[in-house]
Design a protein around this motif. Structure first.
Motif, PDB file in Angstrom:
ATOM      1  N   ALA A 159       0.196   1.360   1.172  1.00 39.94           N
ATOM      2  CA  ALA A 159       0.205   0.091   1.919  1.00 39.94           C
ATOM      3  C   ALA A 159      -0.176   0.519   3.400  1.00 39.94           C
ATOM      4  O   ALA A 159      -0.978  -0.027   3.887  1.00 39.94           O
ATOM      5  CB  ALA A 159       1.561  -0.434   1.952  1.00 39.94           C
ATOM      6  N   SER A 160       0.406   1.879   3.816  1.00 39.44           N
ATOM      7  CA  SER A 160      -0.030   2.224   5.469  1.00 39.44           C
ATOM      8  C   SER A 160      -1.550   2.627   5.379  1.00 39.44           C
ATOM      9  O   SER A 160      -2.173   2.529   6.427  1.00 39.44           O
ATOM     10  CB  SER A 160       1.096   3.231   5.926  1.00 39.44           C
ATOM     11  N   ARG A 161      -2.016   3.151   4.416  1.00 39.37           N
ATOM     12  CA  ARG A 161      -3.301   3.594   4.371  1.00 39.37           C
ATOM     13  C   ARG A 161      -4.527   2.534   4.346  1.00 39.37           C
ATOM     14  O   ARG A 161      -5.259   2.704   5.090  1.00 39.37           O
ATOM     15  CB  ARG A 161      -3.570   4.715   3.363  1.00 39.37           C
ATOM     16  N   LYS A 162      -3.892   1.467   3.720  1.00 44.23           N
ATOM     17  CA  LYS A 162      -4.869   0.310   3.636  1.00 44.23           C
ATOM     18  C   LYS A 162      -4.797  -0.404   5.048  1.00 44.23           C
ATOM     19  O   LYS A 162      -5.975  -0.722   5.423  1.00 44.23           O
ATOM     20  CB  LYS A 162      -4.126  -0.833   2.734  1.00 44.23           C
ATOM     21  N   LEU A 163      -3.889  -0.461   5.761  1.00 38.32           N
ATOM     22  CA  LEU A 163      -3.782  -0.980   7.211  1.00 38.32           C
ATOM     23  C   LEU A 163      -4.644   0.056   8.030  1.00 38.32           C
ATOM     24  O   LEU A 163      -5.233  -0.673   8.756  1.00 38.32           O
ATOM     25  CB  LEU A 163      -2.125  -1.011   7.557  1.00 38.32           C
ATOM     26  N   GLU A 164      -4.624   1.321   7.783  1.00 38.25           N
ATOM     27  CA  GLU A 164      -5.190   2.131   8.575  1.00 38.25           C
ATOM     28  C   GLU A 164      -6.957   2.096   8.438  1.00 38.25           C
ATOM     29  O   GLU A 164      -7.638   2.300   9.265  1.00 38.25           O
ATOM     30  CB  GLU A 164      -4.736   3.551   8.255  1.00 38.25           C
ATOM     31  N   VAL A 219       0.506  -8.429   7.487  1.00 39.01           N
ATOM     32  CA  VAL A 219       1.911  -9.038   6.675  1.00 39.01           C
ATOM     33  C   VAL A 219       1.964  -8.255   5.087  1.00 39.01           C
ATOM     34  O   VAL A 219       3.121  -8.181   4.899  1.00 39.01           O
ATOM     35  CB  VAL A 219       1.587 -10.627   6.514  1.00 39.01           C
ATOM     36  N   ASP A 220       0.840  -8.022   4.649  1.00 45.93           N
ATOM     37  CA  ASP A 220       0.825  -7.118   3.223  1.00 45.93           C
ATOM     38  C   ASP A 220       1.764  -5.776   3.564  1.00 45.93           C
ATOM     39  O   ASP A 220       2.478  -5.287   2.769  1.00 45.93           O
ATOM     40  CB  ASP A 220      -0.568  -6.682   2.492  1.00 45.93           C
ATOM     41  N   THR A 221       1.241  -5.043   4.836  1.00 45.21           N
ATOM     42  CA  THR A 221       2.071  -3.723   5.029  1.00 45.21           C
ATOM     43  C   THR A 221       3.583  -4.004   5.183  1.00 45.21           C
ATOM     44  O   THR A 221       4.226  -3.459   4.856  1.00 45.21           O
ATOM     45  CB  THR A 221       1.461  -3.178   6.058  1.00 45.21           C
ATOM     46  N   PHE A 222       3.929  -5.066   5.963  1.00 49.47           N
ATOM     47  CA  PHE A 222       5.059  -5.550   6.292  1.00 49.47           C
ATOM     48  C   PHE A 222       6.068  -5.648   5.003  1.00 49.47           C
ATOM     49  O   PHE A 222       7.103  -5.239   4.916  1.00 49.47           O
ATOM     50  CB  PHE A 222       5.422  -6.672   7.353  1.00 49.47           C
ATOM     51  N   ASN A 223       5.368  -6.642   4.070  1.00 52.10           N
ATOM     52  CA  ASN A 223       6.058  -7.041   2.980  1.00 52.10           C
ATOM     53  C   ASN A 223       6.462  -5.499   2.135  1.00 52.10           C
ATOM     54  O   ASN A 223       7.213  -5.334   1.146  1.00 52.10           O
ATOM     55  CB  ASN A 223       5.362  -7.750   1.846  1.00 52.10           C
ATOM     56  N   SER A 224       5.381  -4.569   2.206  1.00 52.98           N
ATOM     57  CA  SER A 224       5.487  -3.434   1.242  1.00 52.98           C
ATOM     58  C   SER A 224       6.782  -2.565   1.825  1.00 52.98           C
ATOM     59  O   SER A 224       7.278  -2.039   1.173  1.00 52.98           O
ATOM     60  CB  SER A 224       4.137  -2.580   1.326  1.00 52.98           C
TER      61      SER A 224
END
Length: 242
Positions: free
Chosen positions: A140-145, A153-158
């Motif tokens: 999730a963090s790498r997707k955000l980066e 919001v996807d990262t937050f939910n993860s």
């Protein structure tokens, strides 16, 4: 099922330390290693019981133990109703002991295979997380980066999902697990002695020990407890170990 840990609730951020930065009491390492060792010893005692139950049919006993070499087969055995004896009271204790061990072994696997962490938000506690959960959080963090269209919001939910799955373990939890595995090992050892005993009176004396011992006496609430304690345990243990 009795859990030897709790889960995190009510927070959306978690500051944690892992690896060489972890800050926990040495007692966590000491008690965890003891628990892992005692769980291995329980499985050794379970092998003894299988041989004792099969008596002269040693080849069948050996095959049963070989079948238990895989974790899946071992789990199936622990969750099945094995008729090791015609004595219903001993059989009840055997089944109860296996049920307790399943709970402890699940906790043992958490300690042995999950990531150890500490957090200033949870002082004096050990935090455990599965490697798979760590992988999901990293993804999730790498997707955000790296992926522009990825929503924050996807990262937050993860992160929220990750925090919900973190286990909290206290020193008291480890002491409870240690006490429980001691009971399981004692019961399995006494069952083994009972199955091997050829003298009916000595076998009865062995069984009476369960009704004195508080760890399993609650299984037979209507049964009167013997008035006197017995001395055969230490003698037989010395004989068996020799």
């Amino acid at each position: 099922m009795n859990k030897y840990y709790t889960k995190i609730t009510g927070i959306t951020e978690l500051a944690k330390a892992t690896g060489s930065n972890i800050q926990i009491e040495d007692k966590f390492y000491e008690l965890s290693s003891k628990l892992i060792s005692k769980c291995s010893y329980f499985q050794k005692l379970m092998q003894d019981v299988l041989y004792d139950a099969h008596k002269e049919d040693v080849y069948r006993a050996a095959q049963r133990i070989k079948d238990l070499s895989s974790p899946k087969k071992r789990s199936e055995f622990l969750n099945s109703h094995n008729n090791i004896t015609h004595d219903n009271e001993i059989l009840s204790i055997f089944r109860y002991t296996k049920e307790k061990f399943i709970e402890i072994y699940e906790f043992r696997n958490c300690l042995a295979h999950e990531i150890w962490q500490s957090s200033s938000q949870f002082p004096n506690l050990l935090l455990l997380s599965k490697i798979d959960e760590e992988a999901k959080l990293l993804f999730a963090s790498r997707k955000l980066e790296y992926i522009e269209q990825n929503k924050t919001v996807d990262t937050f939910n993860s992160i929220i999902e990750y925090i919900k799955n973190v286990k909290l373990v206290s020193i008291q939890d480890l002491y409870r697990a240690d006490s429980a595995i001691e009971i399981c090992n004692w019961c399995m050892m006494q069952i083994s002695f009972f199955l091997r005993e050829t003298d009916p009176q000595k076998a009865l004396d062995l069984k009476e020990g369960f009704f004195i011992f508080g760890g399993v006496s609650h299984l037979f609430p209507g049964r009167a407890k013997p008035k006197e304690t017995m001395s055969w345990e230490s003698k037989r243990e010395k004989y068996r170990e020799g």
